[in-house]
Motif scaffolding. Structure first.
Motif, PDB file in Angstrom:
ATOM      1  N   GLU A 198      -7.582  63.742  -0.957  1.00  0.00           N
ATOM      2  CA  GLU A 198      -8.500  63.381  -2.194  1.00  0.00           C
ATOM      3  C   GLU A 198      -9.668  62.750  -1.587  1.00  0.00           C
ATOM      4  O   GLU A 198     -10.864  62.977  -2.060  1.00  0.00           O
ATOM      5  CB  GLU A 198      -7.994  62.153  -3.067  1.00  0.00           C
ATOM      6  CG  GLU A 198      -6.786  62.924  -4.091  1.00  0.00           C
ATOM      7  CD  GLU A 198      -5.928  61.994  -4.372  1.00  0.00           C
ATOM      8  OE1 GLU A 198      -6.282  60.601  -4.469  1.00  0.00           O
ATOM      9  OE2 GLU A 198      -4.895  62.352  -5.196  1.00  0.00           O
ATOM     10  N   THR A 237       1.126  59.507  -5.386  1.00  0.00           N
ATOM     11  CA  THR A 237      -0.428  59.094  -5.009  1.00  0.00           C
ATOM     12  C   THR A 237      -0.509  59.307  -3.588  1.00  0.00           C
ATOM     13  O   THR A 237      -1.321  59.426  -3.022  1.00  0.00           O
ATOM     14  CB  THR A 237      -0.823  57.843  -5.788  1.00  0.00           C
ATOM     15  OG1 THR A 237       0.170  56.905  -5.453  1.00  0.00           O
ATOM     16  CG2 THR A 237      -0.958  57.838  -7.002  1.00  0.00           C
ATOM     17  N   GLN A 251      -7.517  60.223 -13.668  1.00  0.00           N
ATOM     18  CA  GLN A 251      -6.168  60.484 -13.166  1.00  0.00           C
ATOM     19  C   GLN A 251      -5.267  60.372 -14.262  1.00  0.00           C
ATOM     20  O   GLN A 251      -5.400  59.272 -15.038  1.00  0.00           O
ATOM     21  CB  GLN A 251      -5.776  59.159 -12.172  1.00  0.00           C
ATOM     22  CG  GLN A 251      -4.339  59.411 -11.709  1.00  0.00           C
ATOM     23  CD  GLN A 251      -4.169  58.151 -10.467  1.00  0.00           C
ATOM     24  OE1 GLN A 251      -4.485  57.114 -10.620  1.00  0.00           O
ATOM     25  NE2 GLN A 251      -3.973  58.686  -9.296  1.00  0.00           N
ATOM     26  N   GLU A 310      -5.033  68.612  -9.465  1.00  0.00           N
ATOM     27  CA  GLU A 310      -4.227  68.411  -8.239  1.00  0.00           C
ATOM     28  C   GLU A 310      -2.968  68.151  -9.181  1.00  0.00           C
ATOM     29  O   GLU A 310      -2.722  67.106 -10.173  1.00  0.00           O
ATOM     30  CB  GLU A 310      -4.640  67.251  -7.671  1.00  0.00           C
ATOM     31  CG  GLU A 310      -3.654  66.856  -6.652  1.00  0.00           C
ATOM     32  CD  GLU A 310      -4.253  65.613  -5.852  1.00  0.00           C
ATOM     33  OE1 GLU A 310      -4.202  64.536  -6.335  1.00  0.00           O
ATOM     34  OE2 GLU A 310      -4.735  65.916  -4.562  1.00  0.00           O
ATOM     35  N   SER A 361      -3.387  61.217  -0.926  1.00  0.00           N
ATOM     36  CA  SER A 361      -4.643  60.200  -0.870  1.00  0.00           C
ATOM     37  C   SER A 361      -5.638  60.739   0.163  1.00  0.00           C
ATOM     38  O   SER A 361      -6.790  60.646   0.028  1.00  0.00           O
ATOM     39  CB  SER A 361      -4.124  58.800  -0.395  1.00  0.00           C
ATOM     40  OG  SER A 361      -3.459  58.886   0.812  1.00  0.00           O
ATOM     41  N   GLN A 375      -4.723  65.272 -11.400  1.00  0.00           N
ATOM     42  CA  GLN A 375      -5.824  64.413 -11.208  1.00  0.00           C
ATOM     43  C   GLN A 375      -6.988  65.718 -11.116  1.00  0.00           C
ATOM     44  O   GLN A 375      -6.907  66.746 -10.954  1.00  0.00           O
ATOM     45  CB  GLN A 375      -6.063  63.717  -9.871  1.00  0.00           C
ATOM     46  CG  GLN A 375      -5.151  62.447  -9.559  1.00  0.00           C
ATOM     47  CD  GLN A 375      -5.372  61.864  -8.518  1.00  0.00           C
ATOM     48  OE1 GLN A 375      -5.849  62.331  -7.579  1.00  0.00           O
ATOM     49  NE2 GLN A 375      -4.467  60.747  -8.148  1.00  0.00           N
ATOM     50  N   SER A 376      -8.170  64.936 -11.431  1.00  0.00           N
ATOM     51  CA  SER A 376      -9.426  65.824 -11.651  1.00  0.00           C
ATOM     52  C   SER A 376     -10.364  65.144 -10.642  1.00  0.00           C
ATOM     53  O   SER A 376     -10.596  63.996 -10.560  1.00  0.00           O
ATOM     54  CB  SER A 376     -10.058  65.878 -12.938  1.00  0.00           C
ATOM     55  OG  SER A 376      -9.333  66.444 -13.827  1.00  0.00           O
ATOM     56  N   LEU A 377     -10.915  65.791  -9.486  1.00  0.00           N
ATOM     57  CA  LEU A 377     -11.760  65.459  -8.477  1.00  0.00           C
ATOM     58  C   LEU A 377     -13.009  66.060  -8.778  1.00  0.00           C
ATOM     59  O   LEU A 377     -13.286  67.185  -8.768  1.00  0.00           O
ATOM     60  CB  LEU A 377     -11.036  65.816  -7.155  1.00  0.00           C
ATOM     61  CG  LEU A 377      -9.584  65.659  -6.852  1.00  0.00           C
ATOM     62  CD1 LEU A 377      -8.887  66.055  -5.612  1.00  0.00           C
ATOM     63  CD2 LEU A 377      -9.386  64.005  -6.835  1.00  0.00           C
ATOM     64  N   GLU A 409     -14.586  62.314  -4.786  1.00  0.00           N
ATOM     65  CA  GLU A 409     -14.332  61.155  -5.914  1.00  0.00           C
ATOM     66  C   GLU A 409     -13.157  61.456  -6.931  1.00  0.00           C
ATOM     67  O   GLU A 409     -13.542  62.457  -7.533  1.00  0.00           O
ATOM     68  CB  GLU A 409     -15.436  60.554  -6.566  1.00  0.00           C
ATOM     69  CG  GLU A 409     -15.279  59.634  -7.517  1.00  0.00           C
ATOM     70  CD  GLU A 409     -16.682  58.997  -8.239  1.00  0.00           C
ATOM     71  OE1 GLU A 409     -16.630  58.565  -9.232  1.00  0.00           O
ATOM     72  OE2 GLU A 409     -17.643  59.341  -7.634  1.00  0.00           O
ATOM     73  N   VAL A 410     -12.321  60.871  -7.171  1.00  0.00           N
ATOM     74  CA  VAL A 410     -11.219  60.989  -8.275  1.00  0.00           C
ATOM     75  C   VAL A 410     -12.153  60.663  -9.378  1.00  0.00           C
ATOM     76  O   VAL A 410     -12.402  59.544  -9.695  1.00  0.00           O
ATOM     77  CB  VAL A 410      -9.862  60.174  -8.056  1.00  0.00           C
ATOM     78  CG1 VAL A 410      -8.881  60.413  -9.186  1.00  0.00           C
ATOM     79  CG2 VAL A 410      -9.210  60.505  -6.779  1.00  0.00           C
TER      80      VAL A 410
END
Length: 70
Positions: free
Chosen positions: A37, A30, A46, A19, A34, A65-67, A42-43
């Motif tokens: 996400e 953020t 970051q 993201e 939020s 971010q990687s989720l 789960e994140v």
């Protein structure tokens, strides 16, 4: 007047979602993402880019971010 922010999502072959928030800086990066996400999962990691720390005056910030999917 509301500020324009762009959120870009990339889904890798492994299912990992990256993201990137464009057009926001500081906490706006953020807070913009939020809720989505929470829906995606789960994140996992970051990475806050330098623009995050520049404050609300700079509107060219990005965040990645990687989720991990639920």
């Amino acid at each position: 007047m509301a500020e324009y922010q762009k959120v870009e999502y990339r889904i890798g072959k492994d299912g990992k979602i990256t993201e990137t928030v464009i057009g926001a800086s500081g906490a706006a990066c953020t807070s913009t993402t939020s809720e989505i996400e929470n829906a995606l999962g789960e994140v996992e990691t970051q990475e806050l880019l330098p623009e995050y720390y520049e404050g609300d005056d700079n509107l060219t910030g990005t965040e990645q971010q990687s989720l991990k999917q639920k």
